[in-house]
Design a protein around this motif. Structure first.
Motif, PDB file in Angstrom:
ATOM      1  N   SER A  62     -28.808 -23.573   3.485  1.00  0.00           N
ATOM      2  CA  SER A  62     -29.521 -23.208   2.265  1.00  0.00           C
ATOM      3  C   SER A  62     -30.803 -24.024   2.126  1.00  0.00           C
ATOM      4  CB  SER A  62     -28.612 -23.446   1.050  1.00  0.00           C
ATOM      5  OG  SER A  62     -29.224 -23.018  -0.137  1.00  0.00           O
ATOM      6  N   GLY A  63     -30.734 -25.310   2.479  1.00  0.00           N
ATOM      7  CA  GLY A  63     -31.913 -26.155   2.413  1.00  0.00           C
ATOM      8  C   GLY A  63     -33.001 -25.729   3.376  1.00  0.00           C
ATOM      9  N   MET A  64     -32.601 -25.128   4.502  1.00  0.00           N
ATOM     10  CA  MET A  64     -33.584 -24.676   5.496  1.00  0.00           C
ATOM     11  C   MET A  64     -34.117 -23.271   5.190  1.00  0.00           C
ATOM     12  SD  MET A  64     -31.692 -26.102   8.911  1.00  0.00           S
ATOM     13  CE  MET A  64     -31.248 -27.841   9.019  1.00  0.00           C
ATOM     14  N   PHE A  65     -33.489 -22.588   4.251  1.00  0.00           N
ATOM     15  CA  PHE A  65     -33.900 -21.237   3.845  1.00  0.00           C
ATOM     16  C   PHE A  65     -34.953 -21.376   2.742  1.00  0.00           C
ATOM     17  CE2 PHE A  65     -31.809 -16.816   3.703  1.00  0.00           C
ATOM     18  CZ  PHE A  65     -32.967 -16.213   3.291  1.00  0.00           C
ATOM     19  N   ASP A  66     -36.026 -22.113   3.043  1.00  0.00           N
ATOM     20  CA  ASP A  66     -36.978 -22.448   1.992  1.00  0.00           C
ATOM     21  C   ASP A  66     -37.946 -21.306   1.728  1.00  0.00           C
ATOM     22  OD1 ASP A  66     -39.835 -23.538   3.462  1.00  0.00           O
ATOM     23  OD2 ASP A  66     -38.039 -23.270   4.687  1.00  0.00           O
ATOM     24  N   ILE A  67     -38.509 -21.306   0.550  1.00  0.00           N
ATOM     25  CA  ILE A  67     -39.369 -20.207   0.133  1.00  0.00           C
ATOM     26  C   ILE A  67     -40.697 -20.216   0.893  1.00  0.00           C
ATOM     27  CG2 ILE A  67     -40.447 -21.459  -1.788  1.00  0.00           C
ATOM     28  CD1 ILE A  67     -40.245 -18.896  -3.409  1.00  0.00           C
ATOM     29  N   SER A  68     -41.273 -21.413   1.096  1.00  0.00           N
ATOM     30  CA  SER A  68     -42.548 -21.491   1.816  1.00  0.00           C
ATOM     31  C   SER A  68     -42.369 -21.039   3.260  1.00  0.00           C
ATOM     32  CB  SER A  68     -43.090 -22.925   1.774  1.00  0.00           C
ATOM     33  OG  SER A  68     -43.302 -23.346   0.449  1.00  0.00           O
ATOM     34  N   GLY A  69     -41.304 -21.518   3.909  1.00  0.00           N
ATOM     35  CA  GLY A  69     -41.037 -21.119   5.286  1.00  0.00           C
ATOM     36  C   GLY A  69     -40.755 -19.641   5.412  1.00  0.00           C
ATOM     37  N   THR A  70     -40.049 -19.081   4.433  1.00  0.00           N
ATOM     38  CA  THR A  70     -39.731 -17.651   4.475  1.00  0.00           C
ATOM     39  C   THR A  70     -40.998 -16.815   4.313  1.00  0.00           C
ATOM     40  OG1 THR A  70     -37.536 -18.110   3.569  1.00  0.00           O
ATOM     41  CG2 THR A  70     -38.301 -15.840   3.470  1.00  0.00           C
ATOM     42  N   PHE A 319     -22.649 -24.787  12.741  1.00  0.00           N
ATOM     43  CA  PHE A 319     -22.444 -23.752  11.730  1.00  0.00           C
ATOM     44  C   PHE A 319     -23.751 -23.340  11.059  1.00  0.00           C
ATOM     45  CE2 PHE A 319     -20.607 -22.534   7.440  1.00  0.00           C
ATOM     46  CZ  PHE A 319     -20.014 -21.365   7.884  1.00  0.00           C
ATOM     47  N   VAL A 320     -24.714 -24.277  10.995  1.00  0.00           N
ATOM     48  CA  VAL A 320     -25.985 -23.995  10.319  1.00  0.00           C
ATOM     49  C   VAL A 320     -26.674 -22.775  10.927  1.00  0.00           C
ATOM     50  CG1 VAL A 320     -28.329 -24.858   9.932  1.00  0.00           C
ATOM     51  CG2 VAL A 320     -26.379 -26.353   9.512  1.00  0.00           C
ATOM     52  N   LEU A 324     -27.316 -19.291   8.969  1.00  0.00           N
ATOM     53  CA  LEU A 324     -28.696 -19.198   8.505  1.00  0.00           C
ATOM     54  C   LEU A 324     -29.475 -18.075   9.175  1.00  0.00           C
ATOM     55  CD1 LEU A 324     -31.183 -20.288   6.975  1.00  0.00           C
ATOM     56  CD2 LEU A 324     -31.514 -21.896   8.874  1.00  0.00           C
ATOM     57  N   MET A 325     -29.445 -18.018  10.500  1.00  0.00           N
ATOM     58  CA  MET A 325     -30.345 -17.116  11.219  1.00  0.00           C
ATOM     59  C   MET A 325     -30.127 -15.637  10.884  1.00  0.00           C
ATOM     60  SD  MET A 325     -32.308 -19.155  12.586  1.00  0.00           S
ATOM     61  CE  MET A 325     -32.438 -20.857  13.125  1.00  0.00           C
ATOM     62  N   PRO A 326     -28.900 -15.113  10.949  1.00  0.00           N
ATOM     63  CA  PRO A 326     -28.746 -13.674  10.661  1.00  0.00           C
ATOM     64  C   PRO A 326     -29.145 -13.302   9.238  1.00  0.00           C
ATOM     65  CG  PRO A 326     -26.789 -14.556  11.757  1.00  0.00           C
ATOM     66  CD  PRO A 326     -27.617 -15.721  11.354  1.00  0.00           C
ATOM     67  N   ALA A 582     -28.013 -18.463  22.486  1.00  0.00           N
ATOM     68  CA  ALA A 582     -27.204 -17.859  21.415  1.00  0.00           C
ATOM     69  C   ALA A 582     -27.973 -17.849  20.099  1.00  0.00           C
ATOM     70  CB  ALA A 582     -25.887 -18.624  21.264  1.00  0.00           C
ATOM     71  N   GLN A 583     -28.644 -18.958  19.777  1.00  0.00           N
ATOM     72  CA  GLN A 583     -29.401 -19.034  18.523  1.00  0.00           C
ATOM     73  C   GLN A 583     -30.543 -18.015  18.508  1.00  0.00           C
ATOM     74  OE1 GLN A 583     -32.391 -22.108  17.686  1.00  0.00           O
ATOM     75  NE2 GLN A 583     -31.047 -22.830  16.051  1.00  0.00           N
ATOM     76  N   THR A 584     -31.237 -17.853  19.634  1.00  0.00           N
ATOM     77  CA  THR A 584     -32.329 -16.882  19.706  1.00  0.00           C
ATOM     78  C   THR A 584     -31.812 -15.456  19.534  1.00  0.00           C
ATOM     79  OG1 THR A 584     -33.500 -18.393  21.205  1.00  0.00           O
ATOM     80  CG2 THR A 584     -34.284 -16.118  21.102  1.00  0.00           C
ATOM     81  N   CYS A 585     -30.624 -15.191  20.053  1.00  0.00           N
ATOM     82  CA  CYS A 585     -30.007 -13.867  19.830  1.00  0.00           C
ATOM     83  C   CYS A 585     -29.737 -13.630  18.348  1.00  0.00           C
ATOM     84  CB  CYS A 585     -28.696 -13.764  20.614  1.00  0.00           C
ATOM     85  SG  CYS A 585     -28.905 -13.646  22.403  1.00  0.00           S
ATOM     86  N   LEU A 586     -29.312 -14.675  17.632  1.00  0.00           N
ATOM     87  CA  LEU A 586     -29.040 -14.549  16.199  1.00  0.00           C
ATOM     88  C   LEU A 586     -30.317 -14.321  15.392  1.00  0.00           C
ATOM     89  CD1 LEU A 586     -26.313 -17.315  15.663  1.00  0.00           C
ATOM     90  CD2 LEU A 586     -25.986 -14.829  15.689  1.00  0.00           C
ATOM     91  N   VAL A 587     -31.455 -14.726  15.942  1.00  0.00           N
ATOM     92  CA  VAL A 587     -32.744 -14.451  15.307  1.00  0.00           C
ATOM     93  C   VAL A 587     -33.199 -13.023  15.594  1.00  0.00           C
ATOM     94  CG1 VAL A 587     -35.196 -15.067  15.300  1.00  0.00           C
ATOM     95  CG2 VAL A 587     -33.465 -16.872  15.324  1.00  0.00           C
ATOM     96  N   ALA A 588     -33.060 -12.602  16.857  1.00  0.00           N
ATOM     97  CA  ALA A 588     -33.562 -11.285  17.253  1.00  0.00           C
ATOM     98  C   ALA A 588     -32.690 -10.138  16.745  1.00  0.00           C
ATOM     99  CB  ALA A 588     -33.676 -11.209  18.777  1.00  0.00           C
TER     100      ALA A 588
END
Length: 632
Positions: A62-70, A319-320, A324-326, A582-588
């Motif tokens: 949640s802390g990394m799901f920031d508004i500026s970054g989004t 777990f982050v 977070l990514m999907p 794996a993390q890049t797959c969760l982004v794509a």
């Protein structure tokens, strides 16, 4: 949920009610948890080390799901399509993979309260150790102020689009110049975040973050569904240039928006990403080094130290990315797709010029139906509040525990320490707000933080894990040279790189920063005596790092032949590689889902499932299953 070209949504009573309920809920959480948080510093800054790993993981996500970054990521997805999945490696996003693979375990074994306190376990308490300790506190405070200013700028620009000053001005007894309206909104929302984190510490942060991430999840799913329902693959393909839906790239970017949205080509040129292969290689080089250094002294490190055991620290970091990514990229892809197809209906003008950072709020205002708009706005405000609150909590952890308690008032009561933390929380918010008044671009702050300031952090903090000969003096001079270089190099050398976009100038200066801080580290270490063998042996026994620890390892084995050195370097690096895939797959995957690229989605999920199966055997099954007491 049909979108038409005539819709121009405004906040209605139901939207404002949803936002109001959310804000009141966070305040209530802070008040409710105040007494538990105020028991002592461990309760205030770490929740007493009693919080389960999955709650801390959700809180960290949640802390990394920031508004500026989004806002920044929506702009990237809009402009660069699937190629945008690589650009966040600037942070770098894959540092969470390094943490999960081994660094969170190493860090948590120290059982300390802050990253500065951890320095004592590595360098002791002599002159070098004290200087190393002080420079970490300095870095932590500078980075906290930078990230708070970054969030402050983002939330103000975001809210101004939804609540024009003309609507509010009739109800306030003072006038505000148009250029300072975003700052006034920023002050209002940062004040609420400061209130609940000041009262409840880590406990209120985590519980509020769980609420906030739930809101953000619902919001992300809604906007993704809106995009899927209202934009066909054929319509999107017609509105985007060739290569937009392809994550892979050649020497140059090769995206041409001419005839579609001509202004985007100017954006690509100003970003400086055209020679994408060079940019990617520099980004990867810097990102790996930053990740090897471990977490910076911020809320990410505090969440790791707050876990109940080293094993739970590793699971929390892993777990982050999974949560977070999907979710985040469902929202990002949804808004980007809608904004591309309905671009002519967006208002991206700010201060008389086109500002692509306004794509996210403008798309929300244009496309989200009544009620859903309020939920989305509450979700993104939750993202801001979560990041801001976690960052605010990090500053007093260092200033109170590592400065006030250690040097000024060692006998201070728990009550006095907690009240001092309240005061420091307010002060850092006020100072970061003043800094934010002079910041124009979200991306400029981001680039300075991740390419400049963190660039100065790299060498000292890589060597502290992997090289026994680094001592406190070497660490201090390496960090100090890095911090000074991060502040001084852009104005000093910017003229020599006049053709480089201002926002990515720190990335091009990174090798020079690396050289200067590295030389300072090594020279200072060899000009001064090695650390006390007792300190080094104790650190090596408890943390069990791999790397260049030969003399220490031999000494420890001589004293204890049954000691098992860490021989997991190859396995850890293998897990890092598979984890990044794996993390890049969760982004794509969420982007492919929203754009309905079904074949690409199936291939991506196949790669992810294979990677997950491998990590189950090579990482999860090998985690230390000894679970000590929460205070151990």
């Amino acid at each position: 949920m049909c979108i038409t070209g005539d819709i121009n949504m405004q906040l209605q009573a139901i939207d404002l009610t949803i936002i109001g309920i959310y804000l009141l809920s966070t305040v209530f959480i802070g008040i409710y948890l105040q007494r538990r948080a105020a028991e002592n510093l461990k309760s205030y800054f770490q929740g007493g080390k009693k919080l389960p790993w999955y709650m801390l993981g959700l809180s960290n996500a949640s802390g990394m799901f920031d508004i500026s970054g989004t806002m920044w990521l929506v702009t990237l997805c809009f402009v660069y399509g699937l190629k945008s999945i690589w650009i966040p490696w600037l942070w770098p996003v894959f540092n969470q993979v390094f943490l999960a693979a081994y660094l969170s375990t190493w860090l948590r074994r120290s059982n300390v309260l802050t990253g500065a306190e951890w320095i004592q376990t590595r360098f002791g308490n002599d002159r070098g150790g004290r200087l190393a300790h002080m420079v970490v506190v300095l870095f932590a405070v500078i980075s906290v102020l930078g990230f708070l200013a970054y969030g402050f700028v983002g939330v103000g620009k975001f809210i101004e689009i939804f609540i024009p000053w003309e609507v509010v001005s009739a109800y306030v007894p003072f006038d505000v110049s148009p250029e300072y309206v975003p700052h006034l909104y920023g002050i209002f929302f940062t004040s609420i975040a400061t209130f609940y984190v000041m009262l409840g510490g880590m406990l209120s942060i985590v519980w509020a973050d769980v609420l906030q991430f739930s809101i953000m999840t619902v919001s992300a799913v809604i906007i993704a569904v809106l995009a899927i329902v209202n934009v066909s693959p054929e319509t999107l393909q017609a509105a985007t240039p060739e290569g937009w839906a392809n994550p892979f790239f050649g020497w140059t970017l090769d995206l041409d928006w001419n005839g579609l949205i001509n202004e985007v080509n100017d954006k690509i040129l100003s970003d400086g990403y055209s020679l994408f292969s060079i940019f990617f290689m520099m980004m990867l080089f810097k990102g790996v080094l930053l990740s090897l250094a471990g977490p910076a002294p911020n809320y990410d490190m505090q969440k790791i130290l707050a876990t109940r055991s080293p094993r739970e620290a590793a699971m929390m970091s892993g777990f982050v990315s999974i949560v977070l990514m999907p979710i985040r990229y469902l929202m990002i892809a949804g808004f980007a797709v809608l904004a591309i197809v309905y671009y002519q209906e967006l208002d991206l003008m700010a201060g008389g010029k086109l500002d692509f950072e306004n794509i996210l709020p403008s798309a929300m205002l244009q496309f989200a139906p009544v009620g859903i708009l309020g939920l989305l706005l509450a979700g993104l405000l939750a993202a801001f509040m979560s990041t801001f609150a976690s960052t605010v909590n990090a500053a007093p952890a260092y200033l109170i525990n590592d400065i006030y308690k250690r040097y000024i008032n060692p006998e201070a009561s728990n009550r006095r320490l907690v009240y001092a933390s309240y005061l420091v929380s307010v002060l850092v918010v006020v100072i970061s707000t003043l800094i934010g008044l002079f910041v124009e671009s979200i991306n400029s702050v981001l680039q300075w933080l991740v390419s400049g300031l963190w660039g100065g952090y790299v060498v000292s903090n890589v060597l502290k894990w992997y090289w026994w000969r680094l001592n406190g003096m070497g660490y201090f001079w390496g960090m100090l040279a890095g911090i000074i270089g991060a502040l001084a190099f852009p104005p000093l050398f910017g003229g020599l790189l006049a053709g480089v976009a201002t926002d990515i100038l720190p990335l091009y200066l990174f090798p020079l920063l690396l050289l200067v801080s590295g030389l300072a580290c090594v020279i200072a270490s060899y000009l001064t005596a090695p650390e006390d063998p007792t300190i080094l042996d104790s650190f090596y026994r408890s943390v069990r790092p791999w790397g260049l620890w030969g003399p220490v390892r031999e000494r420890v084995l001589s004293a204890d032949p049954d000691f098992e050195p860490n021989r997991d370097f190859r396995r850890d690096m293998f897990n890092v590689t598979v984890g990044i895939i794996a993390q890049t797959c969760l982004v794509a995957a969420p982007i492919f889902l929203v754009t309905r690229e079904n074949a690409s989605l199936a291939a991506t999920m196949t790669v992810f499932l294979i990677s997950a199966a491998v990590l189950k055997k090579t990482w999860y099954d090998r985690l230390d299953r000894t679970v000590p007491d929460a205070t151990a």
